[in-house]
Design an enzyme around this catalytic site. Structure first.
Site, PDB file in Angstrom:
ATOM      1  N   CYS A 204      31.900  40.908  26.972  1.00  0.00           N
ATOM      2  CA  CYS A 204      32.128  39.464  27.092  1.00  0.00           C
ATOM      3  C   CYS A 204      30.787  38.755  26.954  1.00  0.00           C
ATOM      4  O   CYS A 204      29.738  39.383  27.024  1.00  0.00           O
ATOM      5  CB  CYS A 204      32.770  39.129  28.438  1.00  0.00           C
ATOM      6  SG  CYS A 204      33.522  37.479  28.440  1.00  0.00           S
TER       7      CYS A 204
ATOM      8  N   CYS B 269      30.157  35.698  28.752  1.00  0.00           N
ATOM      9  CA  CYS B 269      29.967  34.665  29.782  1.00  0.00           C
ATOM     10  C   CYS B 269      28.722  34.830  30.636  1.00  0.00           C
ATOM     11  O   CYS B 269      28.122  33.843  31.050  1.00  0.00           O
ATOM     12  CB  CYS B 269      31.214  34.526  30.655  1.00  0.00           C
ATOM     13  SG  CYS B 269      31.686  36.037  31.505  1.00  0.00           S
TER      14      CYS B 269
ATOM     15  N   LYS C 151      45.139  38.397  30.284  1.00  0.00           N
ATOM     16  CA  LYS C 151      44.179  37.944  31.294  1.00  0.00           C
ATOM     17  C   LYS C 151      44.424  36.466  31.555  1.00  0.00           C
ATOM     18  O   LYS C 151      44.354  35.642  30.634  1.00  0.00           O
ATOM     19  CB  LYS C 151      42.760  38.176  30.791  1.00  0.00           C
ATOM     20  CG  LYS C 151      41.709  37.659  31.756  1.00  0.00           C
ATOM     21  CD  LYS C 151      40.318  38.030  31.306  1.00  0.00           C
ATOM     22  CE  LYS C 151      39.287  37.425  32.245  1.00  0.00           C
ATOM     23  NZ  LYS C 151      37.917  37.747  31.839  1.00  0.00           N
TER      24      LYS C 151
ATOM     25  N   ARG D 127      32.447  35.478  39.781  1.00  0.00           N
ATOM     26  CA  ARG D 127      31.529  34.579  39.069  1.00  0.00           C
ATOM     27  C   ARG D 127      30.266  34.362  39.869  1.00  0.00           C
ATOM     28  O   ARG D 127      29.196  34.109  39.311  1.00  0.00           O
ATOM     29  CB  ARG D 127      32.248  33.274  38.735  1.00  0.00           C
ATOM     30  CG  ARG D 127      33.317  33.535  37.674  1.00  0.00           C
ATOM     31  CD  ARG D 127      34.077  32.303  37.288  1.00  0.00           C
ATOM     32  NE  ARG D 127      35.213  32.666  36.446  1.00  0.00           N
ATOM     33  CZ  ARG D 127      36.188  31.845  36.105  1.00  0.00           C
ATOM     34  NH1 ARG D 127      36.167  30.589  36.544  1.00  0.00           N
ATOM     35  NH2 ARG D 127      37.170  32.250  35.343  1.00  0.00           N
TER      36      ARG D 127
ATOM     37  N   ARG E 208      38.192  27.861  31.754  1.00  0.00           N
ATOM     38  CA  ARG E 208      38.509  28.865  30.733  1.00  0.00           C
ATOM     39  C   ARG E 208      39.954  28.760  30.237  1.00  0.00           C
ATOM     40  O   ARG E 208      40.480  29.702  29.648  1.00  0.00           O
ATOM     41  CB  ARG E 208      38.272  30.265  31.301  1.00  0.00           C
ATOM     42  CG  ARG E 208      36.884  30.512  31.874  1.00  0.00           C
ATOM     43  CD  ARG E 208      36.518  31.989  31.743  1.00  0.00           C
ATOM     44  NE  ARG E 208      35.460  32.436  32.624  1.00  0.00           N
ATOM     45  CZ  ARG E 208      34.164  32.150  32.476  1.00  0.00           C
ATOM     46  NH1 ARG E 208      33.768  31.358  31.499  1.00  0.00           N
ATOM     47  NH2 ARG E 208      33.283  32.646  33.317  1.00  0.00           N
TER      48      ARG E 208
ATOM     49  N   LYS F 279      45.578  41.273  34.244  1.00  0.00           N
ATOM     50  CA  LYS F 279      44.575  40.809  35.192  1.00  0.00           C
ATOM     51  C   LYS F 279      44.797  39.351  35.533  1.00  0.00           C
ATOM     52  O   LYS F 279      44.984  38.562  34.606  1.00  0.00           O
ATOM     53  CB  LYS F 279      43.203  40.988  34.545  1.00  0.00           C
ATOM     54  CG  LYS F 279      42.067  40.506  35.392  1.00  0.00           C
ATOM     55  CD  LYS F 279      40.782  40.582  34.623  1.00  0.00           C
ATOM     56  CE  LYS F 279      39.723  39.871  35.439  1.00  0.00           C
ATOM     57  NZ  LYS F 279      38.572  39.542  34.659  1.00  0.00           N
TER      58      LYS F 279
ATOM     59  N   SER G 185      38.218  40.329  42.134  1.00  0.00           N
ATOM     60  CA  SER G 185      37.310  39.990  43.235  1.00  0.00           C
ATOM     61  C   SER G 185      37.979  39.186  44.353  1.00  0.00           C
ATOM     62  O   SER G 185      37.797  39.480  45.527  1.00  0.00           O
ATOM     63  CB  SER G 185      36.108  39.226  42.678  1.00  0.00           C
ATOM     64  OG  SER G 185      36.521  38.078  41.963  1.00  0.00           O
TER      65      SER G 185
ATOM     66  N   TYR H 243      37.372  47.162  43.565  1.00  0.00           N
ATOM     67  CA  TYR H 243      36.104  47.232  44.297  1.00  0.00           C
ATOM     68  C   TYR H 243      36.190  48.213  45.465  1.00  0.00           C
ATOM     69  O   TYR H 243      35.184  48.506  46.096  1.00  0.00           O
ATOM     70  CB  TYR H 243      35.699  45.822  44.755  1.00  0.00           C
ATOM     71  CG  TYR H 243      35.514  44.909  43.556  1.00  0.00           C
ATOM     72  CD1 TYR H 243      34.340  44.956  42.810  1.00  0.00           C
ATOM     73  CD2 TYR H 243      36.547  44.077  43.107  1.00  0.00           C
ATOM     74  CE1 TYR H 243      34.181  44.183  41.666  1.00  0.00           C
ATOM     75  CE2 TYR H 243      36.405  43.298  41.961  1.00  0.00           C
ATOM     76  CZ  TYR H 243      35.226  43.355  41.249  1.00  0.00           C
ATOM     77  OH  TYR H 243      35.085  42.605  40.112  1.00  0.00           O
TER      78      TYR H 243
HETATM   79  C1  PBG Z   1      34.299  38.248  32.222  1.00  0.00           C
HETATM   80  C2  PBG Z   1      35.099  38.783  33.356  1.00  0.00           C
HETATM   81  C3  PBG Z   1      35.574  38.120  34.508  1.00  0.00           C
HETATM   82  C4  PBG Z   1      36.152  39.111  35.307  1.00  0.00           C
HETATM   83  C5  PBG Z   1      36.062  40.309  34.609  1.00  0.00           C
HETATM   84  N1  PBG Z   1      35.433  40.079  33.400  1.00  0.00           N
HETATM   85  C6  PBG Z   1      35.430  36.727  34.955  1.00  0.00           C
HETATM   86  C7  PBG Z   1      36.087  35.641  34.236  1.00  0.00           C
HETATM   87  O1  PBG Z   1      36.824  35.818  33.280  1.00  0.00           O
HETATM   88  O2  PBG Z   1      35.798  34.518  34.619  1.00  0.00           O
HETATM   89  C8  PBG Z   1      36.746  38.903  36.661  1.00  0.00           C
HETATM   90  C9  PBG Z   1      36.754  40.089  37.564  1.00  0.00           C
HETATM   91  C10 PBG Z   1      36.994  39.808  39.005  1.00  0.00           C
HETATM   92  O3  PBG Z   1      37.293  38.679  39.431  1.00  0.00           O
HETATM   93  O4  PBG Z   1      36.879  40.766  39.777  1.00  0.00           O
HETATM   94  N2  PBG Z   1      34.928  37.362  31.400  1.00  0.00           N
END
Ligand code: PBG
Length: 324
Positions: free
Chosen positions: A120, A122, A195, A205, A217, A248, A274, A313
């Site tokens: 990614c 970001c 996702k 984040r 997003r 996800k 998370s 996690y």
């Molecule tokens: C990157 C990404 C994200 C997560 C995994 N890959 C964050 C997002 O899309 O903002 C989130 C993982 C998590 O919350 O544990 N794009």
């Protein structure tokens, strides 16, 4: 006299009987541990919103991976948290980048540990979006070219699986082509296929310092109200060459996992994200809930819904928290 009711309790009388009638079991081998990698040496920086999770510098990874292996977990997924960011996310495909270094270090110390990399932009863009910006828009087609370069650089560093999480259209196909052209036709792709744009990513984040500087997003991640559309996304990614697919977040989307399991025969992953972790940690810290029991209940529900493997996690500590 004949009874006219079902005696379900017969199979639940003892732990032995419950164990024989149990339909779903979670093993550490089902789990994948996320790792956040930072620059520097000797760095172990706790993530404030995720108690128990630290960002690590590359030199601390061998030991960390040995501990993960001790817990019988056989796979990790890597996220880079670079110091320098720019508009082109150029740090993301550098040969000497932190993720690239991390891959080499882990494969050196434990060659059979499966190293998955999150692909990614970001964490690498100065604006914090998952794609590149052109005319104030997230530009799909230039983003997928860059994402393919990132995936290739992970492959060249020794990654076992690349996992695009950006939600740009056509990125699985772009990654597949570039990998194939460069001799990596055997390298599998795990696509974050369904996702959702979710508030459950908040703590991540913070950990990855990847929050968008402006906007959100929602123009690329999915609307949480849609299940049928998720099936379309998953089908498209399989068509483009995804070997594994992911839903996800997990817990608020168990119906999506279940439907995907019914429809598709590829291995199905779910991301216990998370926010799902931090909610439990926060309540446990106040003594309001039993963390270990709740964790097991959550992971079991994700498997029962149909996920084959779970990114969580809790992977590293799973075994010790359930056996002792
Ligand atoms: C990157 C990404 C994200 C997560 C995994 N890959 C964050 C997002 O899309 O903002 C989130 C993982 C998590 O919350 O544990 N794009």
């Amino acid at each position: 006299m004949k009874e006219h009711f079902f005696r379900g309790r017969r199979s639940r009388r003892t732990e032995g009987l419950r164990s024989l009638s149990r339909e779903t079991a979670v093993s550490p081998r089902d789990l994948i541990q996320p790792l956040f990698i930072v620059e520097g040496k000797g760095k172990r920086i706790p993530v404030g919103s995720m108690p128990g999770i630290d960002r690590l510098s590359v030199d601390l990874l061998s030991r960390e991976v040995a501990e993960i292996r001790e817990g019988q977990v056989g796979a990790v997924i890597l996220f880079g948290v670079p110091e320098k960011k720019d508009a082109q996310a150029s740090g993301a495909w550098k040969e000497s980048g932190i993720v690239q270094d991390a891959i080499r270090t882990i494969k050196n110390s434990d060659p059979s540990m499966v190293v998955i990399t999150d692909v990614c932009l970001c964490a690498y863009t100065d604006h914090g979006h998952c794609g590149l910006i052109k005319n104030q828009m997230i530009d799909n087609d230039s983003s997928i070219e860059t994402l393919a370069k990132v995936a290739l650089s992970h492959a060249e560093s020794g990654a076992d699986i690349v996992a695009p999480s950006d939600m740009m259209d056509g990125r699985v196909g772009a990654i597949r082509s570039l990998l194939d052209e460069n001799g990596f036709s055997e390298l599998p792709i795990l696509s974050y296929a369904a996702k959702y744009a979710s508030a459950f990513y908040g703590p991540f984040r913070d950990a990855a310092q990847s929050a968008p500087k402006s906007g959100d997003r929602k123009s690329y991640q999915m609307d949480g109200a849609n299940r049928r559309q998720a099936m379309r996304e998953i089908a498209a990614d399989i068509e483009e060459g995804a070997d594994f697919v992911m839903v996800k977040p997990a817990l608020a989307y168990l119906d999506v996992i279940s439907e995907a399991r019914r429809r598709f025969d590829v291995p199905l992953f779910a991301y216990n994200v998370s926010g799902e972790y931090s909610l439990v940690k926060a309540a446990a810290a106040r003594g309001w809930i039993d963390e270990s029991a709740l964790m097991r209940e959550m992971l079991t529900s994700i498997k029962r819904a149909g996920a084959d493997r779970i990114i969580t996690y809790w992977a590293k500590g799973f075994r010790s928290s359930t056996t002792g």
